[in-house]
Design a protein around this motif. Sequence first.
Motif, PDB file in Angstrom:
ATOM      1  N   LEU A  67      16.353  29.201   5.033  1.00  0.00           N
ATOM      2  CA  LEU A  67      15.593  30.405   4.690  1.00  0.00           C
ATOM      3  C   LEU A  67      14.126  30.255   5.062  1.00  0.00           C
ATOM      4  O   LEU A  67      13.529  31.168   5.649  1.00  0.00           O
ATOM      5  CB  LEU A  67      15.734  30.718   3.201  1.00  0.00           C
ATOM      6  CG  LEU A  67      14.991  31.945   2.710  1.00  0.00           C
ATOM      7  CD1 LEU A  67      15.551  33.210   3.345  1.00  0.00           C
ATOM      8  CD2 LEU A  67      15.056  32.025   1.197  1.00  0.00           C
ATOM      9  N   ILE A  68      13.544  29.106   4.774  1.00  0.00           N
ATOM     10  CA  ILE A  68      12.147  28.870   5.114  1.00  0.00           C
ATOM     11  C   ILE A  68      11.944  28.898   6.626  1.00  0.00           C
ATOM     12  O   ILE A  68      11.008  29.523   7.136  1.00  0.00           O
ATOM     13  CB  ILE A  68      11.661  27.536   4.506  1.00  0.00           C
ATOM     14  CG1 ILE A  68      11.597  27.655   2.986  1.00  0.00           C
ATOM     15  CG2 ILE A  68      10.305  27.134   5.069  1.00  0.00           C
ATOM     16  CD1 ILE A  68      11.449  26.326   2.267  1.00  0.00           C
ATOM     17  N   ALA A  69      12.836  28.246   7.360  1.00  0.00           N
ATOM     18  CA  ALA A  69      12.722  28.214   8.817  1.00  0.00           C
ATOM     19  C   ALA A  69      12.898  29.608   9.418  1.00  0.00           C
ATOM     20  O   ALA A  69      12.167  29.992  10.346  1.00  0.00           O
ATOM     21  CB  ALA A  69      13.756  27.253   9.401  1.00  0.00           C
ATOM     22  N   LEU A  70      13.837  30.393   8.899  1.00  0.00           N
ATOM     23  CA  LEU A  70      14.023  31.758   9.388  1.00  0.00           C
ATOM     24  C   LEU A  70      12.824  32.634   9.054  1.00  0.00           C
ATOM     25  O   LEU A  70      12.436  33.497   9.850  1.00  0.00           O
ATOM     26  CB  LEU A  70      15.302  32.367   8.810  1.00  0.00           C
ATOM     27  CG  LEU A  70      16.618  31.806   9.326  1.00  0.00           C
ATOM     28  CD1 LEU A  70      17.784  32.393   8.547  1.00  0.00           C
ATOM     29  CD2 LEU A  70      16.783  32.057  10.816  1.00  0.00           C
ATOM     30  N   TYR A  71      12.227  32.419   7.893  1.00  0.00           N
ATOM     31  CA  TYR A  71      11.043  33.186   7.518  1.00  0.00           C
ATOM     32  C   TYR A  71       9.881  32.887   8.457  1.00  0.00           C
ATOM     33  O   TYR A  71       9.190  33.806   8.910  1.00  0.00           O
ATOM     34  CB  TYR A  71      10.662  32.884   6.065  1.00  0.00           C
ATOM     35  CG  TYR A  71       9.440  33.634   5.615  1.00  0.00           C
ATOM     36  CD1 TYR A  71       9.510  34.982   5.311  1.00  0.00           C
ATOM     37  CD2 TYR A  71       8.212  33.002   5.506  1.00  0.00           C
ATOM     38  CE1 TYR A  71       8.380  35.682   4.911  1.00  0.00           C
ATOM     39  CE2 TYR A  71       7.086  33.687   5.109  1.00  0.00           C
ATOM     40  CZ  TYR A  71       7.176  35.032   4.802  1.00  0.00           C
ATOM     41  OH  TYR A  71       6.070  35.720   4.418  1.00  0.00           O
ATOM     42  N   ARG A  79       9.900  40.303  17.173  1.00  0.00           N
ATOM     43  CA  ARG A  79      11.161  41.023  16.944  1.00  0.00           C
ATOM     44  C   ARG A  79      11.279  41.455  15.485  1.00  0.00           C
ATOM     45  O   ARG A  79      10.657  40.888  14.603  1.00  0.00           O
ATOM     46  CB  ARG A  79      12.356  40.120  17.274  1.00  0.00           C
ATOM     47  CG  ARG A  79      12.244  39.350  18.544  1.00  0.00           C
ATOM     48  CD  ARG A  79      12.702  40.214  19.702  1.00  0.00           C
ATOM     49  NE  ARG A  79      12.980  39.397  20.867  1.00  0.00           N
ATOM     50  CZ  ARG A  79      12.123  39.226  21.853  1.00  0.00           C
ATOM     51  NH1 ARG A  79      10.944  39.792  21.803  1.00  0.00           N
ATOM     52  NH2 ARG A  79      12.433  38.512  22.900  1.00  0.00           N
ATOM     53  N   PHE A  80      12.171  42.435  15.236  1.00  0.00           N
ATOM     54  CA  PHE A  80      12.419  42.860  13.867  1.00  0.00           C
ATOM     55  C   PHE A  80      13.693  42.232  13.304  1.00  0.00           C
ATOM     56  O   PHE A  80      13.858  42.125  12.104  1.00  0.00           O
ATOM     57  CB  PHE A  80      12.510  44.386  13.769  1.00  0.00           C
ATOM     58  CG  PHE A  80      13.642  44.970  14.550  1.00  0.00           C
ATOM     59  CD1 PHE A  80      14.883  45.132  13.974  1.00  0.00           C
ATOM     60  CD2 PHE A  80      13.469  45.356  15.867  1.00  0.00           C
ATOM     61  CE1 PHE A  80      15.934  45.666  14.693  1.00  0.00           C
ATOM     62  CE2 PHE A  80      14.511  45.888  16.594  1.00  0.00           C
ATOM     63  CZ  PHE A  80      15.748  46.040  16.008  1.00  0.00           C
ATOM     64  N   TRP A  81      14.625  41.803  14.151  1.00  0.00           N
ATOM     65  CA  TRP A  81      15.898  41.281  13.680  1.00  0.00           C
ATOM     66  C   TRP A  81      15.781  39.977  12.891  1.00  0.00           C
ATOM     67  O   TRP A  81      16.644  39.737  12.036  1.00  0.00           O
ATOM     68  CB  TRP A  81      16.899  41.132  14.826  1.00  0.00           C
ATOM     69  CG  TRP A  81      16.455  40.205  15.914  1.00  0.00           C
ATOM     70  CD1 TRP A  81      15.838  40.538  17.080  1.00  0.00           C
ATOM     71  CD2 TRP A  81      16.572  38.777  15.926  1.00  0.00           C
ATOM     72  NE1 TRP A  81      15.555  39.414  17.809  1.00  0.00           N
ATOM     73  CE2 TRP A  81      16.007  38.327  17.125  1.00  0.00           C
ATOM     74  CE3 TRP A  81      17.089  37.843  15.036  1.00  0.00           C
ATOM     75  CZ2 TRP A  81      15.945  36.977  17.454  1.00  0.00           C
ATOM     76  CZ3 TRP A  81      17.039  36.505  15.373  1.00  0.00           C
ATOM     77  CH2 TRP A  81      16.467  36.086  16.569  1.00  0.00           C
ATOM     78  N   PRO A  82      14.769  39.116  13.105  1.00  0.00           N
ATOM     79  CA  PRO A  82      14.708  37.920  12.245  1.00  0.00           C
ATOM     80  C   PRO A  82      14.529  38.256  10.760  1.00  0.00           C
ATOM     81  O   PRO A  82      15.000  37.515   9.896  1.00  0.00           O
ATOM     82  CB  PRO A  82      13.505  37.143  12.788  1.00  0.00           C
ATOM     83  CG  PRO A  82      13.426  37.528  14.221  1.00  0.00           C
ATOM     84  CD  PRO A  82      13.807  38.979  14.223  1.00  0.00           C
ATOM     85  N   MET A  83      13.885  39.380  10.466  1.00  0.00           N
ATOM     86  CA  MET A  83      13.768  39.779   9.064  1.00  0.00           C
ATOM     87  C   MET A  83      15.131  40.141   8.478  1.00  0.00           C
ATOM     88  O   MET A  83      15.374  39.948   7.292  1.00  0.00           O
ATOM     89  CB  MET A  83      12.809  40.958   8.910  1.00  0.00           C
ATOM     90  CG  MET A  83      11.372  40.550   8.896  1.00  0.00           C
ATOM     91  SD  MET A  83      11.060  39.438   7.513  1.00  0.00           S
ATOM     92  CE  MET A  83       9.319  39.268   7.638  1.00  0.00           C
ATOM     93  N   TRP A  84      16.025  40.656   9.303  1.00  0.00           N
ATOM     94  CA  TRP A  84      17.387  40.919   8.837  1.00  0.00           C
ATOM     95  C   TRP A  84      18.072  39.617   8.460  1.00  0.00           C
ATOM     96  O   TRP A  84      18.783  39.553   7.459  1.00  0.00           O
ATOM     97  CB  TRP A  84      18.193  41.632   9.897  1.00  0.00           C
ATOM     98  CG  TRP A  84      17.780  43.032  10.193  1.00  0.00           C
ATOM     99  CD1 TRP A  84      16.756  43.746   9.629  1.00  0.00           C
ATOM    100  CD2 TRP A  84      18.380  43.895  11.138  1.00  0.00           C
ATOM    101  NE1 TRP A  84      16.694  44.998  10.182  1.00  0.00           N
ATOM    102  CE2 TRP A  84      17.684  45.118  11.107  1.00  0.00           C
ATOM    103  CE3 TRP A  84      19.433  43.772  12.019  1.00  0.00           C
ATOM    104  CZ2 TRP A  84      18.021  46.192  11.914  1.00  0.00           C
ATOM    105  CZ3 TRP A  84      19.776  44.849  12.823  1.00  0.00           C
ATOM    106  CH2 TRP A  84      19.066  46.044  12.771  1.00  0.00           C
ATOM    107  N   LEU A  85      17.874  38.586   9.285  1.00  0.00           N
ATOM    108  CA  LEU A  85      18.455  37.279   8.971  1.00  0.00           C
ATOM    109  C   LEU A  85      17.918  36.762   7.644  1.00  0.00           C
ATOM    110  O   LEU A  85      18.671  36.235   6.821  1.00  0.00           O
ATOM    111  CB  LEU A  85      18.160  36.268  10.080  1.00  0.00           C
ATOM    112  CG  LEU A  85      18.778  36.513  11.449  1.00  0.00           C
ATOM    113  CD1 LEU A  85      18.431  35.363  12.384  1.00  0.00           C
ATOM    114  CD2 LEU A  85      20.272  36.691  11.365  1.00  0.00           C
ATOM    115  N   VAL A  86      16.611  36.896   7.455  1.00  0.00           N
ATOM    116  CA  VAL A  86      15.995  36.449   6.203  1.00  0.00           C
ATOM    117  C   VAL A  86      16.580  37.231   5.027  1.00  0.00           C
ATOM    118  O   VAL A  86      16.946  36.642   3.995  1.00  0.00           O
ATOM    119  CB  VAL A  86      14.458  36.595   6.261  1.00  0.00           C
ATOM    120  CG1 VAL A  86      13.827  36.338   4.903  1.00  0.00           C
ATOM    121  CG2 VAL A  86      13.874  35.653   7.305  1.00  0.00           C
TER     122      VAL A  86
END
Length: 148
Positions: A67-71, A79-86
């Motif tokens: 979660l920290i790494a994705l944030y 991009r906007f899609w990494p926030m979806w992953l988070v």
Amino acid sequence: MWHIGAFLIWLTMCCGLAALVGGAAERRAAALLVLAYVASFIAARIRAHSQYTAVYYDAWIIDLLLLIALYVLAIRSTRFWPMWLVAIHVLAVIAHLLRVIDPLMMFEGYYGIINLAGWPMAGIVGIAAFRHRYRVRRFGSDPSFATF
């Protein structure tokens, strides 16, 4: 345990696609997902029980680090899609916390939340790789990270 093999095929397809045609953000997200899967697989093999009747602190730590790494990736990316992953992965981290708070939580819910979140996350990375390839063909370039 067919679902583990199916997920491994799905993860390989989506992250492999990101590695082949994705930009830097897609490749980093794919690497993070694969690394977290490998770490979780190793932790599950070391763990003596696997009935999801207790809190899996090792999985919680792996999920928290992911979660920290994705944030960090989401903050630095254009991009906007990494926030979806988070957003999706926050559910898995919260599920571990809920299991600590309520040890009588149904194990099916705990299992479902921490394991099923990986399916859409891998799919998002695969779709993002396709979208990156499309933008590169259309516009000539598609920087993954902002330069200040």
